[in-house]
Design a protein around this motif. Structure first.
Motif, PDB file in Angstrom:
ATOM      1  N   LEU A   1      23.254   7.657  -1.413  1.00 28.89           N
ATOM      2  CA  LEU A   1      21.865   7.196  -1.396  1.00 28.89           C
ATOM      3  C   LEU A   1      21.010   7.957  -2.415  1.00 28.89           C
ATOM      4  O   LEU A   1      20.267   7.343  -3.184  1.00 28.89           O
ATOM      5  N   THR A   2      21.133   9.279  -2.416  1.00 36.35           N
ATOM      6  CA  THR A   2      20.318  10.069  -3.344  1.00 36.35           C
ATOM      7  C   THR A   2      20.746   9.852  -4.798  1.00 36.35           C
ATOM      8  O   THR A   2      19.892   9.793  -5.689  1.00 36.35           O
TER       9      THR A   2
ATOM     10  N   GLU B   1       0.805  -1.221   0.000  1.00 36.03           N
ATOM     11  CA  GLU B   1       0.000   0.000   0.000  1.00 36.03           C
ATOM     12  C   GLU B   1       0.842   1.277   0.000  1.00 36.03           C
ATOM     13  O   GLU B   1       0.299   2.378  -0.037  1.00 36.03           O
ATOM     14  N   ILE B   2       2.171   1.147   0.067  1.00 40.53           N
ATOM     15  CA  ILE B   2       3.064   2.304   0.135  1.00 40.53           C
ATOM     16  C   ILE B   2       3.445   2.738  -1.274  1.00 40.53           C
ATOM     17  O   ILE B   2       3.647   1.910  -2.156  1.00 40.53           O
ATOM     18  N   ALA B   3       3.565   4.056  -1.463  1.00 41.17           N
ATOM     19  CA  ALA B   3       3.974   4.605  -2.755  1.00 41.17           C
ATOM     20  C   ALA B   3       5.029   5.686  -2.538  1.00 41.17           C
ATOM     21  O   ALA B   3       5.142   6.252  -1.456  1.00 41.17           O
ATOM     22  N   ILE B   4       5.798   5.943  -3.588  1.00 37.51           N
ATOM     23  CA  ILE B   4       6.848   6.960  -3.567  1.00 37.51           C
ATOM     24  C   ILE B   4       6.401   8.128  -4.453  1.00 37.51           C
ATOM     25  O   ILE B   4       5.946   7.922  -5.580  1.00 37.51           O
ATOM     26  N   TYR B   5       6.559   9.336  -3.931  1.00 38.13           N
ATOM     27  CA  TYR B   5       6.172  10.525  -4.687  1.00 38.13           C
ATOM     28  C   TYR B   5       7.130  10.766  -5.848  1.00 38.13           C
ATOM     29  O   TYR B   5       8.337  10.693  -5.689  1.00 38.13           O
ATOM     30  N   THR B   6       6.561  11.085  -7.010  1.00 37.92           N
ATOM     31  CA  THR B   6       7.338  11.600  -8.139  1.00 37.92           C
ATOM     32  C   THR B   6       6.715  12.950  -8.483  1.00 37.92           C
ATOM     33  O   THR B   6       5.716  13.360  -7.884  1.00 37.92           O
TER      34      THR B   6
ATOM     35  N   VAL C   1      10.443  13.248  -0.845  1.00 37.41           N
ATOM     36  CA  VAL C   1      11.084  11.969  -0.520  1.00 37.41           C
ATOM     37  C   VAL C   1      12.424  12.310   0.133  1.00 37.41           C
ATOM     38  O   VAL C   1      13.349  12.763  -0.517  1.00 37.41           O
ATOM     39  N   TYR C   2      12.489  12.088   1.428  1.00 33.39           N
ATOM     40  CA  TYR C   2      13.668  12.454   2.211  1.00 33.39           C
ATOM     41  C   TYR C   2      14.730  11.361   2.174  1.00 33.39           C
ATOM     42  O   TYR C   2      14.417  10.188   1.898  1.00 33.39           O
TER      43      TYR C   2
ATOM     44  N   PRO D   1      14.475   8.395 -11.505  1.00 34.18           N
ATOM     45  CA  PRO D   1      14.955   9.751 -11.781  1.00 34.18           C
ATOM     46  C   PRO D   1      13.920  10.847 -11.505  1.00 34.18           C
ATOM     47  O   PRO D   1      14.280  11.967 -11.170  1.00 34.18           O
ATOM     48  N   GLU D   2      12.649  10.503 -11.610  1.00 36.05           N
ATOM     49  CA  GLU D   2      11.602  11.511 -11.450  1.00 36.05           C
ATOM     50  C   GLU D   2      11.076  11.623 -10.020  1.00 36.05           C
ATOM     51  O   GLU D   2      10.054  12.268  -9.777  1.00 36.05           O
ATOM     52  N   TYR D   3      11.759  11.003  -9.021  1.00 30.63           N
ATOM     53  CA  TYR D   3      11.237  11.088  -7.653  1.00 30.63           C
ATOM     54  C   TYR D   3      11.288  12.533  -7.157  1.00 30.63           C
ATOM     55  O   TYR D   3      12.157  13.308  -7.513  1.00 30.63           O
TER      56      TYR D   3
END
Length: 148
Positions: free
Chosen positions: A88-89, A50-55, A104-105, A97-99
């Protein structure tokens, strides 16, 4: 095992497998030490599916991010989550690439890589989308699907 049975519990290290439902919550088993713990409904619990990463354009499901890492690393572990912030980044920018760098910390990136490496160490590599209504890829019903 699919990601819909894998949990993150706030305040507890690592990941957990959902084992059984109880009257006041559920029972979870740690991927780190194998101990089973009761989890009440008061705990902040996240299911990995259910988790998503912001782009910048949309939210990408975590399973797709895991799949991108899996493809890049050819099924092996990624860089260590204790690597420097820059490493890491930079690594995450290669994967996604579009995160959205503002939402997103580095701590989120650490967590994603730590979780990915833990899943790989437990040989959990099925990052496909969960099938609806208990059906397999070929449309067959699974054992736990009940007739309506």
């Amino acid at each position: 095992m699919k990601l819909d049975k894998v949990l993150s519990i706030s305040g507890k290290p690592g990941l957990f497998e959902l084992k059984a439902q109880t009257r006041g919550g559920f029972l979870a088993e740690s991927f780190i030490d194998g101990k089973k713990i009761p989890v009440s409904m008061k705990n902040n619990v996240s299911i990995l599916s259910e988790i998503a990463i912001y782009t910048y354009t949309e939210e990408i499901p975590l399973r797709l991010v895991f799949q991108k890492i899996f493809d890049k690393e050819e099924g092996t572990k990624s860089i260590d989550h204790k690597s420097s912030k820059k490493e890491l980044t930079d690594y995450f920018s290669e994967i996604l690439p579009e995160y959205d760098e503002e939402r997103v910390y580095p701590s989120d990136i650490k967590k994603v890589l730590q979780w990915y490496n833990l899943l790989i160490s437990k040989e959990i590599t099925d990052f496909s989308e969960p099938k609806d209504e208990g059906q397999t890829a070929d449309g067959q019903k699974t054992e736990d699907t009940k007739e309506k």
